[in-house]
Design a protein around this motif. Structure first.
Motif, PDB file in Angstrom:
ATOM      1  N   SER A 241       0.962  -1.171  -0.196  1.00 10.27           N
ATOM      2  CA  SER A 241       0.044   0.002   0.124  1.00 10.27           C
ATOM      3  C   SER A 241       0.838   1.153  -0.068  1.00 10.27           C
ATOM      4  N   LEU A 242       1.918   1.343   0.598  1.00  9.01           N
ATOM      5  CA  LEU A 242       2.962   2.439   0.670  1.00  9.01           C
ATOM      6  C   LEU A 242       3.396   2.623  -0.733  1.00  9.01           C
ATOM      7  N   GLN A 243       3.824   1.525  -1.262  1.00 11.86           N
ATOM      8  CA  GLN A 243       4.249   1.395  -2.718  1.00 11.86           C
ATOM      9  C   GLN A 243       3.497   2.047  -3.802  1.00 11.86           C
TER      10      GLN A 243
ATOM     11  N   ALA B 104      -6.604   9.907  -3.097  1.00  8.03           N
ATOM     12  CA  ALA B 104      -7.107  10.118  -1.565  1.00  8.03           C
ATOM     13  C   ALA B 104      -7.228   8.569  -1.147  1.00  8.03           C
ATOM     14  N   ALA B 105      -7.664   7.734  -2.387  1.00  4.52           N
ATOM     15  CA  ALA B 105      -8.125   6.426  -2.020  1.00  4.52           C
ATOM     16  C   ALA B 105      -6.843   5.668  -1.526  1.00  4.52           C
ATOM     17  N   SER B 106      -5.452   5.953  -2.372  1.00  7.35           N
ATOM     18  CA  SER B 106      -4.276   5.359  -1.994  1.00  7.35           C
ATOM     19  C   SER B 106      -3.828   5.653  -0.545  1.00  7.35           C
TER      20      SER B 106
ATOM     21  N   VAL C  56      -3.314   3.965   5.240  1.00  4.15           N
ATOM     22  CA  VAL C  56      -3.657   3.879   6.769  1.00  4.15           C
ATOM     23  C   VAL C  56      -4.431   2.947   7.239  1.00  4.15           C
ATOM     24  N   SER C  57      -5.426   2.363   6.489  1.00  7.12           N
ATOM     25  CA  SER C  57      -6.091   1.243   6.403  1.00  7.12           C
ATOM     26  C   SER C  57      -5.329  -0.065   6.892  1.00  7.12           C
ATOM     27  N   ALA C  58      -4.371  -0.071   5.921  1.00 10.12           N
ATOM     28  CA  ALA C  58      -3.522  -1.351   5.938  1.00 10.12           C
ATOM     29  C   ALA C  58      -2.594  -1.465   7.265  1.00 10.12           C
TER      30      ALA C  58
ATOM     31  N   THR D 136      -1.356  13.494   5.573  1.00  6.53           N
ATOM     32  CA  THR D 136      -0.090  13.575   6.204  1.00  6.53           C
ATOM     33  C   THR D 136       0.733  12.331   5.799  1.00  6.53           C
ATOM     34  N   MET D 137       0.005  11.207   5.076  1.00  8.44           N
ATOM     35  CA  MET D 137       0.846  10.085   4.529  1.00  8.44           C
ATOM     36  C   MET D 137       1.837  10.683   3.509  1.00  8.44           C
ATOM     37  N   VAL D 138       1.548  11.861   2.966  1.00  9.66           N
ATOM     38  CA  VAL D 138       2.382  12.655   2.047  1.00  9.66           C
ATOM     39  C   VAL D 138       3.138  13.946   2.371  1.00  9.66           C
ATOM     40  N   ASP D 139       2.185  14.530   2.887  1.00  2.00           N
ATOM     41  CA  ASP D 139       2.724  15.943   3.472  1.00  2.00           C
ATOM     42  C   ASP D 139       3.653  16.067   4.431  1.00  2.00           C
ATOM     43  N   TYR D 140       4.788  16.430   4.250  1.00  2.79           N
ATOM     44  CA  TYR D 140       5.774  16.583   5.345  1.00  2.79           C
ATOM     45  C   TYR D 140       6.186  17.812   5.670  1.00  2.79           C
TER      46      TYR D 140
END
Length: 623
Positions: free
Chosen positions: A111-113, A122-124, A129-131, A498-502
């Motif tokens: 899922s991270l890849q 947004a779905a990815s 996060v769900s994984a 936040t999984m993308v924005d750092y």
């Protein structure tokens, strides 16, 4: 002469009748558990003019009985071990399936890849996060299952210790009856059978040594020599169970700190012996339950805790490696400890003048950690662990480290470096520094999601209110039981961006963070503790998080298979011992039928002698 013949025939009939009755008893009890074949040994009367019923004995092979008890204890041990190992293995799921531990870990990395391929989706982001949540739920569920198994063993121990204590009292009571009984009475053989059966049953719970006494009683001793039964007196066994166990509940020799129950024997004189602390019980189901509760399952918990800790810190920490430095004839390393938090261990490799190497772990604390810190709770159980108070902030790091290292080391700030950068030097001729490394947790709090492209507190410690996991020892080891407390950061779950924005200015299509998170799991090598048992008895394991996960699953499967194979072999040994004992001491119906025919012939012969003697007397009386 006729009177002698009459007396002899009458005595013969009585003995033969008793022997026939014994054969009948043997045949009737051919399938009775614990019944030992009876034999009758006639004795000659005075002047060898007849026979009388002698002692009723048992055809008992003491060697095969001893072996049977030994194998019974061994089979109970391996049987319970194989059962619990199988239950533990099942908690991890079937390797390769979607719901198994390796399956959910692989799904998370994938899922991270996928997110790195399309960070704007947004779905990815939601899928990643769900994984992550599935991973946390799976790890915590397995860890809770481990503690449930420990709690079940704790309950089983209470029940089995009570049963064993009852059996000891029964053996002592039977000793008293046997010591005062006549060996010619049939009831004595029954008492001996009952006592042997009680000891055989006791052997399922714990291994005992049996010693015959001159009065017919027996003494029972543990493998370490502690007396449990002496003639008519028996020790009482007790277990102070603690109910539902947690990861923190472990066995220690100190009753004040012990978090689990122990088996105590109280002798008739009132002395109390801790049979677990003294190693008095080495086989049987009680020994197996203790070993599983205190060793096997504790190690399984540690593996899961290490996995949870590695999973969390791989994503939130930056590796800090020392760079070679020297000054004034001393050599060592410069290391940037900026951002160092309590629990972020600094590992120094040292080697003395004799060439013997060892790790020295500087454990940062805020003043609430235990002193000394148990090295077994760190990555290297052979290391010397030294607490370092860092509550004064980065400007004090060098001074505090210098204080705890003492003479032989020169510690200072790095010239021109950051406030948290430290230079550690030593005289290589006396004590050489061979390496310096640390893993520094970057986010100061779970809410800090903009700490950098390569660090995100995706997994947090639910037991500390969702705080960032650093491996801290404040108030005790935060690693112990962390697997049960593993959770996804609520701040990330609430805002999957936040999984993308750092950073405040991260571009919408920036792939830096997703790639860094995926690489942290699949490419970054971490050090996992030796206590997990994956790297060896005293060797830490260097692996990626994904690699360590697979190693845990492989080790678990191998342990379960080995336990099953040992049990299969032990069950064969038990079956052989039972067969040997049955052959020597059990009842053979064919043999008893053959003996019955012989006795019937003897009975007929005595009856004919009796008839002839009667006829002679009648003839004499008519003369």
């Amino acid at each position: 002469m006729s009177l002698n013949a009459l007396n002899t025939a009458t005595a013969g009939l009585q003995v033969t009748q008793a022997a026939i009755g014994l054969v009948s008893q043997n045949v009737a009890n051919a399938g009775t558990a614990g019944y030992v074949k009876r034999t009758l040994t006639p004795v000659s009367t005075l002047g060898n003019s007849g026979v009388a019923t002698g002692a009723i004995g048992r055809t008992l092979d003491a060697v095969s009985l001893k072996q049977l008890r030994l194998e019974t204890a061994g089979a109970a041990y391996t049987g319970l071990s194989a059962k619990v190992q199988g239950q533990l293995d099942a908690l991890y799921g079937t390797p390769g399936t979607a719901s198994a531990l390796d399956g959910v870990m692989n799904a998370f990395t994938q899922s991270l890849q996928a997110l790195a391929t399309d960070p704007t989706s947004a779905a990815s982001r939601a899928s990643a996060v769900s994984a992550a949540r599935t991973v946390a739920t799976t790890v915590s569920g397995i860890a809770q299952g481990v503690q449930d198994l420990r709690s079940g063993l704790e309950s089983q121990l209470g029940s089995e210790v009570s049963s064993a204590s009852t059996l000891l009292a029964r053996v002592a009571a039977l000793n008293g009856k046997i010591a005062g009984a006549s060996k010619t009475e049939p009831a004595t053989a029954d008492l001996l059978d009952q006592r042997d059966q009680a000891i055989n049953t006791l052997s399922q719970y714990l291994d005992v040594t049996v010693r015959e006494q001159s009065d017919g009683s027996v003494s029972l001793l543990t493998a370490s020599g502690a007396t449990l039964v002496d003639h008519g007196a028996a020790a009482s066994l007790a277990f102070d169970g603690r109910g539902a166990l947690t990861a923190q509940a472990q066995y220690t020799g100190d009753a004040k700190t012990r978090g689990v129950g122990t088996v105590t024997a109280t002798t008739p004189a009132g002395a109390r012996i801790d049979l677990v602390a003294t190693g008095a019980i080495r086989s049987g189901s009680i020994a197996a339950a203790v070993s599983l509760r205190d060793d096997t399952l504790v190690q399984a918990q540690r593996q899961l805790d290490d996995l949870a800790g590695g999973l969390s810190r791989a994503l939130s920490d930056r590796p800090a490696a020392g760079t070679a430095a020297s000054a004034n004839g001393l050599s060592g390393f410069d290391i940037d400890l900026t951002g160092l938090q309590a629990g972020n261990a600094v590992t120094l490799g040292v080697r003395n003048a004799a060439g013997v190497g060892r790790n020295l772990i500087l454990m940062p604390t805020n003043g609430a950690a235990p002193d000394p810190i148990d090295p077994g709770l760190t990555d290297d159980p052979t290391a010397l662990v030294v607490p370092v108070d860092i509550s004064g902030g980065p400007a004090t790091f060098a001074a505090r480290i210098g204080e705890v290292l003492g003479t032989g080391f020169a510690v200072s700030g790095v010239p021109g470096g950051a406030a948290g950068a430290v230079r550690i030097l030593s005289d290589p001729a006396a004590l050489a520094l061979t390496g310096a490394s640390a893993s520094v947790t970057v986010p100061a709090s779970a809410a800090d999601t903009k700490a950098g492209s390569g660090q995100l507190a995706l997994f947090v410690d639910a037991g500390t209110g969702g705080g960032v996991f650093t491996g801290s020892f404040e108030g005790g080891s935060h690693l112990t039981g962390f697997a049960q407390r593993l959770a996804v950061n609520p701040a990330v779950a609430a805002d999957t961006a936040t999984m993308v924005d750092y950073a405040a200015s991260t571009a919408s299509g920036d792939t830096a963070r997703p790639r860094a998170l995926a690489d942290a799991l699949t490419s970054r090598t971490l050090t996992f503790s030796a206590a997990s048992g994956i790297g060896g008895v005293s060797a830490p394991r260097a692996a990626t998080v994904v690699g360590f996960t697979q190693a845990v699953i492989d080790a678990r499967g191998a342990a379960s298979a080995e336990a099953r194979q040992l049990d299969e072999g032990q069950q064969i040994a038990l079956s052989s011992a039972q067969s040997r004992f049955g052959k020597e001491s059990g009842v053979s119906v064919d043999e008893e039928m053959s003996k019955l025919i012989q006795l019937q012939t003897a009975y007929g012969a005595n009856a004919r002698v009796l008839t002839a003697a009667r006829d002679m007397l009648d003839t004499l009386l008519r003369i």
